[in-house]
Design a protein around this motif. Structure first.
Motif, mmCIF file in Angstrom:
data_model
loop_
_atom_site.group_PDB
_atom_site.id
_atom_site.type_symbol
_atom_site.label_atom_id
_atom_site.label_comp_id
_atom_site.label_asym_id
_atom_site.label_seq_id
_atom_site.Cartn_x
_atom_site.Cartn_y
_atom_site.Cartn_z
ATOM 1 N N THR A 35 -15.970 12.293 4.117
ATOM 2 C CA THR A 35 -14.698 12.547 3.438
ATOM 3 C C THR A 35 -14.425 11.422 2.451
ATOM 4 O OG1 THR A 35 -13.357 11.305 5.023
ATOM 5 C CG2 THR A 35 -13.722 13.658 5.513
ATOM 6 N N ALA A 36 -13.502 11.672 1.549
ATOM 7 C CA ALA A 36 -13.100 10.618 0.611
ATOM 8 C C ALA A 36 -12.478 9.446 1.364
ATOM 9 C CB ALA A 36 -12.126 11.183 -0.420
ATOM 10 N N GLU A 37 -11.716 9.721 2.412
ATOM 11 C CA GLU A 37 -11.129 8.619 3.188
ATOM 12 C C GLU A 37 -12.211 7.776 3.848
ATOM 13 O OE1 GLU A 37 -8.193 7.451 6.888
ATOM 14 O OE2 GLU A 37 -8.191 9.527 6.206
ATOM 15 N N GLY A 79 -6.992 -7.001 5.897
ATOM 16 C CA GLY A 79 -6.770 -5.700 6.502
ATOM 17 C C GLY A 79 -6.572 -4.597 5.493
ATOM 18 N N LEU A 80 -6.681 -3.398 6.010
ATOM 19 C CA LEU A 80 -6.574 -2.193 5.218
ATOM 20 C C LEU A 80 -5.599 -1.246 5.897
ATOM 21 C CD1 LEU A 80 -7.721 -0.252 2.976
ATOM 22 C CD2 LEU A 80 -9.335 0.510 4.719
ATOM 23 N N THR A 81 -4.702 -0.671 5.122
ATOM 24 C CA THR A 81 -3.812 0.380 5.611
ATOM 25 C C THR A 81 -3.996 1.587 4.711
ATOM 26 O OG1 THR A 81 -2.181 -1.233 6.362
ATOM 27 C CG2 THR A 81 -1.421 1.031 6.088
ATOM 28 N N VAL A 82 -4.404 2.701 5.296
ATOM 29 C CA VAL A 82 -4.523 3.951 4.546
ATOM 30 C C VAL A 82 -3.183 4.667 4.659
ATOM 31 C CG1 VAL A 82 -5.684 6.181 4.387
ATOM 32 C CG2 VAL A 82 -6.994 4.124 4.931
ATOM 33 N N ARG A 83 -2.577 4.910 3.527
ATOM 34 C CA ARG A 83 -1.275 5.591 3.516
ATOM 35 C C ARG A 83 -1.425 7.102 3.575
ATOM 36 N NH1 ARG A 83 2.213 1.888 -0.584
ATOM 37 N NH2 ARG A 83 2.705 0.304 0.974
ATOM 38 N N HIS A 84 -2.331 7.648 2.784
ATOM 39 C CA HIS A 84 -2.605 9.080 2.878
ATOM 40 C C HIS A 84 -3.953 9.417 2.258
ATOM 41 C CE1 HIS A 84 -0.939 9.404 -1.308
ATOM 42 N NE2 HIS A 84 -1.868 10.322 -1.398
ATOM 43 N N HIS A 85 -4.489 10.531 2.722
ATOM 44 C CA HIS A 85 -5.731 11.110 2.198
ATOM 45 C C HIS A 85 -5.369 12.532 1.832
ATOM 46 C CE1 HIS A 85 -9.790 13.140 3.284
ATOM 47 N NE2 HIS A 85 -9.805 12.795 2.010
ATOM 48 N N ARG A 86 -5.487 12.856 0.556
ATOM 49 C CA ARG A 86 -5.080 14.180 0.099
ATOM 50 C C ARG A 86 -6.266 14.870 -0.552
ATOM 51 N NH1 ARG A 86 -0.556 15.639 -4.325
ATOM 52 N NH2 ARG A 86 -1.856 14.235 -5.515
ATOM 53 N N VAL A 87 -6.646 16.025 -0.010
ATOM 54 C CA VAL A 87 -7.711 16.841 -0.588
ATOM 55 C C VAL A 87 -7.066 17.700 -1.673
ATOM 56 C CG1 VAL A 87 -9.415 18.639 -0.140
ATOM 57 C CG2 VAL A 87 -9.005 16.852 1.568
ATOM 58 N N LEU A 88 -7.540 17.568 -2.908
ATOM 59 C CA LEU A 88 -6.971 18.315 -4.029
ATOM 60 C C LEU A 88 -7.648 19.667 -4.185
ATOM 61 C CD1 LEU A 88 -6.758 15.322 -6.512
ATOM 62 C CD2 LEU A 88 -4.955 16.232 -5.028
ATOM 63 N N GLU A 94 -7.809 12.292 -3.169
ATOM 64 C CA GLU A 94 -7.156 11.011 -3.434
ATOM 65 C C GLU A 94 -6.927 10.301 -2.113
ATOM 66 O OE1 GLU A 94 -4.261 12.082 -7.206
ATOM 67 O OE2 GLU A 94 -3.397 11.950 -5.207
ATOM 68 N N VAL A 95 -7.003 8.984 -2.158
ATOM 69 C CA VAL A 95 -6.675 8.173 -0.994
ATOM 70 C C VAL A 95 -5.759 7.055 -1.466
ATOM 71 C CG1 VAL A 95 -7.543 6.711 0.877
ATOM 72 C CG2 VAL A 95 -8.903 8.665 0.092
ATOM 73 N N SER A 96 -4.599 6.962 -0.838
ATOM 74 C CA SER A 96 -3.654 5.882 -1.129
ATOM 75 C C SER A 96 -3.817 4.827 -0.043
ATOM 76 C CB SER A 96 -2.228 6.431 -1.135
ATOM 77 O OG SER A 96 -1.297 5.385 -1.276
ATOM 78 N N GLU A 111 -2.336 -2.327 -3.875
ATOM 79 C CA GLU A 111 -1.930 -0.966 -3.543
ATOM 80 C C GLU A 111 -2.529 -0.059 -4.604
ATOM 81 O OE1 GLU A 111 2.484 -2.438 -2.376
ATOM 82 O OE2 GLU A 111 2.228 -0.273 -2.654
ATOM 83 N N GLU A 112 -3.225 0.978 -4.158
ATOM 84 C CA GLU A 112 -3.906 1.846 -5.114
ATOM 85 C C GLU A 112 -3.955 3.270 -4.601
ATOM 86 O OE1 GLU A 112 -7.554 0.498 -7.225
ATOM 87 O OE2 GLU A 112 -8.490 2.271 -6.319
ATOM 88 N N VAL A 113 -3.919 4.203 -5.539
ATOM 89 C CA VAL A 113 -4.262 5.586 -5.269
ATOM 90 C C VAL A 113 -5.613 5.790 -5.937
ATOM 91 C CG1 VAL A 113 -3.675 8.018 -5.589
ATOM 92 C CG2 VAL A 113 -1.853 6.338 -5.190
ATOM 93 N N SER A 114 -6.640 5.939 -5.115
ATOM 94 C CA SER A 114 -8.012 6.072 -5.609
ATOM 95 C C SER A 114 -8.371 7.546 -5.737
ATOM 96 C CB SER A 114 -8.995 5.430 -4.636
ATOM 97 O OG SER A 114 -8.785 4.051 -4.533
ATOM 98 N N ARG A 115 -9.162 7.849 -6.763
ATOM 99 C CA ARG A 115 -9.620 9.214 -6.990
ATOM 100 C C ARG A 115 -11.113 9.303 -6.663
ATOM 101 N NH1 ARG A 115 -5.454 8.453 -10.468
ATOM 102 N NH2 ARG A 115 -6.625 7.216 -11.971
#
Length: 142
Positions: A35-37, A79-88, A94-96, A111-115
Motif C-alpha cells: 500500500t502507499a502507507e 518518530g512518525l505519525t501517520v494521520r491518514h491514508h487515502r486511496v484516490l 495520499e498519505v498525510s 508535516e506532509e501530504v505525500s502523493r
C-alpha cells in the motif's frame, strides 16, 4: 546508520524491523510495499537508516532526484505519525504524516501530504505538499 533486524522498526509499527519495513528494504527480490502507507512508512525507516538506494528506487522516475545526501551527522529521527491514508483510485493514493527529528539540540517537524502512484505492480512516491508546515530545517522527504 544501520540497525540489526531485531530492533523495533523505526516506522513506529511496534514490529521488528525484519518483519516490517526491513522486508521491503531487502533489495531484489524484495517484496514491494502493498500500500502507499506501507511504502511511506518504509521510506521513513529508510531515511532513519540512511538507505538511500531504497529511497531512490521507490521514488517515481518523473520526480526522482539524481542523488540524495546521507543524514547529517548527529541527526536523530524521533518518530512518525501517520494521520491518514487515502486511496484516490486503483493507482493513486495520499498519505498525510508528521515526521519528527532533532539536530544540534533543535527539534524539527515535517508535516506532509505525500502523493503516490501504483505502476507495474509497485507503489512509488511522487511528491508531497508541506503546505508551509515545516518547522526547523528538515531536509528530504520520508
Amino acid at each position: 546508520m544501520t540497525m540489526p533486524s531485531d530492533f523495533a522498526c523505526p516506522c513506529g509499527s511496534g514490529h521488528l524491523l525484519s518483519a516490517c519495513c526491513g522486508r521491503y528494504h531487502a533489495g531484489p527480490p524484495a517484496e514491494p510495499a502493498p500500500t502507499a502507507e506501507a511504502l511511506m512508512r518504509s521510506r521513513y525507516s529508510a531515511f532513519v537508516l540512511d538507505r538511500l538506494d531504497y529511497l531512490l528506487a521507490t521514488w517515481h522516475p518523473d520526480t526522482r532526484p539524481a542523488t540524495l545526501e546521507p543524514n547529517e551527522p548527529g541527526l536523530r529521527w524521533l518518530g512518525l505519525t501517520v494521520r491518514h491514508h487515502r486511496v484516490l483510485d486503483a493507482n493513486h493514493a495520499e498519505v498525510s504524516f508528521v515526521a519528527r527529528s532533532k539536530l544540534g539540540g533543535r527539534a524539527h517537524r515535517l508535516e506532509e501530504v505525500s502523493r503516490f502512484v501504483h505502476e507495474d505492480g509497485r507503489w512509488f512516491y511522487v511528491d508531497g505538499d508541506t503546505g508551509g508546515r515545516i518547522s526547523g530545517e528538515v531536509s528530504g522527504r520520508p
